[in-house]
Design a protein around this motif. Sequence first.
Motif, short mmCIF file in Angstrom:
data_model
loop_
_atom_site.label_atom_id
_atom_site.label_comp_id
_atom_site.label_asym_id
_atom_site.label_seq_id
_atom_site.Cartn_x
_atom_site.Cartn_y
_atom_site.Cartn_z
N HIS A 180 -17.51 9.44 120.29
CA HIS A 180 -18.11 8.50 121.32
C HIS A 180 -19.06 7.81 120.76
CE1 HIS A 180 -20.37 7.32 125.08
NE2 HIS A 180 -19.22 7.34 125.34
N MET B 299 -17.61 4.95 118.53
CA MET B 299 -16.96 3.77 119.34
C MET B 299 -18.03 3.09 120.00
SD MET B 299 -13.76 5.23 121.53
CE MET B 299 -13.24 3.84 122.33
N LYS B 300 -18.98 3.60 120.66
CA LYS B 300 -20.25 2.83 121.24
C LYS B 300 -20.99 2.01 120.20
CE LYS B 300 -23.73 3.43 124.68
NZ LYS B 300 -24.17 4.45 125.44
N LEU C 257 -12.89 -1.73 124.10
CA LEU C 257 -13.68 -0.91 123.75
C LEU C 257 -14.69 -0.31 125.15
CD1 LEU C 257 -14.86 -1.61 120.45
CD2 LEU C 257 -13.50 0.53 121.04
N GLU C 258 -15.03 -1.41 125.74
CA GLU C 258 -16.01 -1.11 126.93
C GLU C 258 -15.03 -0.52 128.12
OE1 GLU C 258 -17.68 -4.97 127.77
OE2 GLU C 258 -19.23 -4.79 126.23
N LEU D 273 -14.51 3.28 126.77
CA LEU D 273 -15.77 4.11 126.98
C LEU D 273 -15.86 4.63 128.30
CD1 LEU D 273 -17.88 1.96 124.30
CD2 LEU D 273 -17.10 4.40 124.11
N ASP D 274 -15.63 3.76 129.38
CA ASP D 274 -15.92 4.00 130.65
C ASP D 274 -15.01 5.05 131.20
OD1 ASP D 274 -17.97 2.44 130.76
OD2 ASP D 274 -16.91 0.66 131.94
#
Length: 179
Positions: free
Chosen positions: A30, A33-34, A84-85, A88-89
């Motif tokens: 995580h 990725m962030k 990605l956003e 990630l959510d």
Amino acid sequence: MQGRNMTRWRDPKTDPRQEKKSNVITPQGHAKMKALADHLRRVRRPELSRKTGEAAAMGDRSENADYTYNKKALNQTIAKIAYLEKRLDELTIVDRLPADLERVYFAAFVTLEDEQGEEMEIRIVGPDETDNARRWISVDAPLARALLGKGLDDDVSVAAPGGETTYIITAIRYQSPEA
């Protein structure tokens, strides 16, 4: 008719790209990725915007290779940031060890011995953190699905391209989520 959005029709029921991904990820995955999304948003996108603007100022855009290349790279970067956003959510961070450390669960490092006596160590991770070089496989992979819930010295059979392969679990270990 040709176009950039024209592709061969695929049956959604049999298309492997349509399969749902598991929404689990390790804390390290995580964070990675962030960090990638942040880098693309704060560094790469402004850089490509600047380059595209400079190339556009040079004149005729239809024959300007710099403009075409940078515009395409900018659009790909924007699409990657959006993906990605959104991803990630959707993800759930698995930041604790399982209650039974003697069984294979998500984020386990598993040492397997094949029929020839050769050993390999794999790690079961989320689909967004798979890495063939490190032998990190997706929790959705057939081998990972066969391993989940198994214990030490259990036999696991998996259908492979060359036929069915049998492995014996020789070691199971977990890494602390904080590491």
